[in-house]
Design a protein around this motif. Structure first.
Motif, short mmCIF file in Angstrom:
data_model
loop_
_atom_site.label_atom_id
_atom_site.label_comp_id
_atom_site.label_asym_id
_atom_site.label_seq_id
_atom_site.Cartn_x
_atom_site.Cartn_y
_atom_site.Cartn_z
N TRP A 49 6.23 -2.71 6.84
CA TRP A 49 5.18 -3.40 7.58
C TRP A 49 5.17 -2.93 9.03
O TRP A 49 6.09 -3.22 9.79
N PHE A 50 4.11 -2.21 9.41
CA PHE A 50 3.98 -1.70 10.77
C PHE A 50 3.21 -2.65 11.67
O PHE A 50 3.17 -2.46 12.88
N LEU A 51 2.57 -3.64 11.07
CA LEU A 51 2.00 -4.77 11.80
C LEU A 51 2.52 -6.02 11.12
O LEU A 51 2.29 -6.26 9.95
N ASN A 52 3.26 -6.81 11.89
CA ASN A 52 3.88 -8.02 11.33
C ASN A 52 3.75 -9.12 12.38
O ASN A 52 4.70 -9.46 13.09
N ASP A 53 2.55 -9.67 12.46
CA ASP A 53 2.21 -10.63 13.52
C ASP A 53 1.99 -12.01 12.89
O ASP A 53 0.88 -12.36 12.49
N SER A 54 3.05 -12.78 12.83
CA SER A 54 2.96 -14.12 12.24
C SER A 54 2.12 -15.06 13.10
O SER A 54 1.48 -15.98 12.58
N GLU A 55 2.13 -14.85 14.41
CA GLU A 55 1.37 -15.73 15.30
C GLU A 55 -0.13 -15.55 15.06
O GLU A 55 -0.88 -16.51 14.98
N ALA A 56 -0.58 -14.28 14.96
CA ALA A 56 -1.99 -14.01 14.69
C ALA A 56 -2.32 -14.04 13.21
O ALA A 56 -3.49 -13.88 12.83
N GLN A 57 -1.29 -14.23 12.38
CA GLN A 57 -1.46 -14.31 10.93
C GLN A 57 -2.16 -13.05 10.38
O GLN A 57 -3.15 -13.14 9.64
N GLN A 58 -1.60 -11.89 10.73
CA GLN A 58 -2.12 -10.65 10.17
C GLN A 58 -0.98 -9.65 10.00
O GLN A 58 -0.03 -9.62 10.78
N TRP A 59 -1.11 -8.82 8.95
CA TRP A 59 -0.06 -7.89 8.58
C TRP A 59 -0.68 -6.60 8.05
O TRP A 59 -1.76 -6.62 7.43
N PHE A 60 0.01 -5.48 8.27
CA PHE A 60 -0.41 -4.21 7.69
C PHE A 60 0.84 -3.48 7.20
O PHE A 60 1.82 -3.32 7.94
N GLY A 61 0.80 -3.05 5.93
CA GLY A 61 1.95 -2.38 5.34
C GLY A 61 1.55 -1.14 4.56
O GLY A 61 0.44 -1.05 4.04
N LEU A 62 2.48 -0.19 4.48
CA LEU A 62 2.33 1.01 3.67
C LEU A 62 3.42 1.02 2.60
O LEU A 62 4.59 0.74 2.91
N SER A 63 3.02 1.34 1.36
CA SER A 63 3.96 1.33 0.25
C SER A 63 3.99 2.69 -0.44
O SER A 63 2.99 3.41 -0.48
N ALA A 64 5.15 3.01 -0.99
CA ALA A 64 5.30 4.20 -1.84
C ALA A 64 6.19 3.83 -3.01
O ALA A 64 7.25 3.22 -2.84
N PHE A 65 5.74 4.17 -4.23
CA PHE A 65 6.48 3.89 -5.45
C PHE A 65 6.54 5.16 -6.31
O PHE A 65 5.61 5.97 -6.30
N VAL A 66 7.62 5.30 -7.04
CA VAL A 66 7.77 6.41 -7.98
C VAL A 66 8.11 5.84 -9.35
O VAL A 66 9.03 5.01 -9.48
N SER A 67 7.35 6.26 -10.37
CA SER A 67 7.63 5.89 -11.76
C SER A 67 8.43 7.03 -12.39
O SER A 67 7.99 8.18 -12.39
N VAL A 68 9.62 6.70 -12.90
CA VAL A 68 10.56 7.70 -13.42
C VAL A 68 10.46 7.73 -14.95
O VAL A 68 10.57 6.67 -15.59
N PRO A 69 10.23 8.89 -15.58
CA PRO A 69 10.00 8.95 -17.03
C PRO A 69 11.27 8.77 -17.86
O PRO A 69 11.77 9.71 -18.49
N LEU A 70 11.77 7.53 -17.88
CA LEU A 70 12.96 7.21 -18.64
C LEU A 70 12.68 6.22 -19.78
O LEU A 70 13.58 5.89 -20.54
#
Length: 303
Positions: A135-156
């Motif tokens: 989360w590169f924006l985590n503003d609880s006072e203004a009640q707004q958030w911005f996050g970037l996610s990365a996931f990898v699915s492993v063929p098991l």
């Protein structure tokens, strides 16, 4: 080796492999290959908190579409999928990050003959997914958030090449990336907006052929209304597009362009235990099976 005519007849069936881990998850894993988000997923918890989450998802499909038109044939694809998910929140240089692991399991059942496939089912443990959100924006006072996610699915996960799309595992690597913004519009109303981009490795043995897939995209939106007693209701919209497949070197002309809605009710049964119930269905499908009905359950525990 199959003839071009046989390969073409698999067009719609191949596209349906994207439905097999309706994760919504994800989910998600969802309608296309995605980790489908839930309302409130991108509101972070403090560092040190952990989540244990168990999902149950059931969906039925009895209509197939190609280029937006219904294919005149009997069809049936049911999925009964569970996911076990563990999430932990940490502080990395002042940025909240939540490394996590997701393990899908369950059954995919083809209930009617489809192309060269007879009715059959595939069950077991699917491909584990590992990743994190920062989360590169985590503003609880203004009640707004911005996050970037990365996931990898492993063929098991469990995979049988002769079953093609009727598998819980996918026999390929997969990357899923999210950009998410959350904003409380009022004390009672919150909006979640998520963009997704997915990339795919090759499946080198899909019904005896190599299957490739172009990158796919998804837009996901949630509008939440806060009730009393730590409960909320929400209406969600998912739109997936792209992801055309290539089978045995031949383009399948099966790009996704589908949308669906989902209604949510969530409440805390205890201070650290939340139950979530969802119901919904597809609105329109360009290519592949159309989902007639979906029921999702989620039990979440905060540690």
């Amino acid at each position: 080796m199959r003839s071009p005519r046989e390969i073409t007849s698999l067009n719609t069936l191949i596209h349906c492999s994207a439905l097999l881990l309706s994760t919504g998850l994800f989910s998600g894993m969802a309608q296309s290959v995605e980790i489908a988000t839930d309302p409130g997923d991108y509101t972070p918890l403090p560092a040190g908190a952990s989540l244990g989450i168990l999902y149950g998802q059931y969906a039925t499909r009895d209509r197939v579409y190609a280029d937006g038109d219904r294919v005149p044939m009997d069809a049936g694809l049911d999925t009964t999928i569970g996911l076990a998910r563990y999430v932990h929140y940490v502080d990395v240089g002042g940025v909240i990050v939540n490394p996590q692991v997701i393990l899908p399991f369950g059954e995919v059942e083809l209930t009617e003959p489809f192309g060269p496939l007879k009715p059959m089912s595939g069950s077991g443990v699917g491909d584990p997914i590992v990743g994190a959100t920062a989360w590169f924006l985590n503003d609880s006072e203004a009640q707004q958030w911005f996050g970037l996610s990365a996931f990898v699915s492993v063929p098991l996960g469990r995979y049988d090449a002769a079953r093609g799309p009727v598998n819980v595992g996918e026999n390929r690597w997969k990357g899923i990336f999210h950009a998410a913004y959350v904003k409380h519009l009022t004390d009672k109303v919150a909006m979640d907006l998520i963009g997704e981009y997915s990339i795919y490795g090759d499946n080198d043995d899909f019904l005896g052929l190599r299957r490739k897939q172009d990158d796919a995209q998804s837009i996901q939106g949630h509008l939440r209304y806060m009730l009393q007693g730590q409960s909320h209701v929400a209406l969600s919209y998912y739109h997936s597009f792209g992801g055309e497949t290539i089978l045995g070197g031949m383009d399948q002309d099966d790009k996704a362009n589908s949308n669906r809605w989902l209604a949510t009710y969530a409440t805390f049964l205890a201070p650290t235990t939340q139950l979530q119930i969802q119901a919904g269905r597809d609105i329109r499908v360009e290519n592949g099976f159309k989902e007639d009905a979906r029921i999702n359950l989620r039990l979440l525990k905060v540690f």
